[in-house]
Design an enzyme around this catalytic site. Structure first.
Site, mmCIF file in Angstrom:
data_model
loop_
_atom_site.group_PDB
_atom_site.id
_atom_site.type_symbol
_atom_site.label_atom_id
_atom_site.label_comp_id
_atom_site.label_asym_id
_atom_site.label_seq_id
_atom_site.Cartn_x
_atom_site.Cartn_y
_atom_site.Cartn_z
ATOM 1 N N GLU A 48 66.308 -87.262 15.093
ATOM 2 C CA GLU A 48 64.933 -87.755 15.019
ATOM 3 C C GLU A 48 64.119 -87.335 16.234
ATOM 4 O O GLU A 48 62.995 -86.867 16.126
ATOM 5 C CB GLU A 48 64.899 -89.287 14.918
ATOM 6 C CG GLU A 48 65.639 -89.849 13.745
ATOM 7 C CD GLU A 48 67.069 -90.255 14.081
ATOM 8 O OE1 GLU A 48 67.831 -89.415 14.631
ATOM 9 O OE2 GLU A 48 67.435 -91.397 13.772
ATOM 10 N N CYS A 79 65.684 -93.928 18.850
ATOM 11 C CA CYS A 79 64.867 -93.190 17.894
ATOM 12 C C CYS A 79 63.710 -94.035 17.368
ATOM 13 O O CYS A 79 62.605 -93.526 17.176
ATOM 14 C CB CYS A 79 65.736 -92.669 16.764
ATOM 15 S SG CYS A 79 66.961 -91.476 17.367
#
Length: 142
Positions: A48, A79
């Site tokens: 991510e 993330c």
């Protein structure tokens, strides 16, 4: 989500935990990445984070309003914080992570009053396939 799963497969083939992510704007993939924590010796090199970094460079901005993120596993707290900071509009993810998740499980980063942005969240997208990749990866190592 198919492109994120492809990134996860490539990460697994490199010996990384098979997690993939893609950033999408208006239906087009802007950036894609798989985990690279081992390869880069970087604990923040999650799929991510890498995909968001690349999309920000392409967009020429640290913010990505109107962009979507597809990821094969529920984002962890690192993330989730990156997603909030980038102002991602919508988060789509596959497998839930009840132990280490940061969105709907675990730390629930977006639920904290200190979090400045919460994306729309859609979970369970291609969850069975994402879970199978992870289970196979870890089973092969035990």
């Amino acid at each position: 989500m198919d492109a994120a799963l492809d990134q996860a497969r490539m990460a697994g083939a490199r010996g990384e935990v098979p997690i993939g992510a893609v950033v999408v704007k208006d239906g087009a993939i802007i950036a894609a990445a798989g985990n690279r924590t081992r390869e880069l010796s970087d604990p923040t090199a999650h799929a991510e984070v890498l995909a968001i970094r690349a999309a920000c460079q392409i967009a020429g901005s640290e913010r990505l309003p109107g962009y979507d993120l597809y990821v094969t596993l529920e984002p962890c707290p690192i993330c989730a914080g990156t997603i909030a900071a980038a102002r991602i509009a919508r988060l789509y993810y596959g497998a839930a992570d009840p132990k280490s998740g940061g969105t709907l499980h675990g730390a629930r980063v977006f639920s904290h009053p200190q979090c400045h942005h919460t994306p729309e969240i859609y979970d369970g997208i291609n969850a069975a396939e994402a879970e199978a990749l992870l289970k196979t990866f870890f089973a092969d190592r035990r």
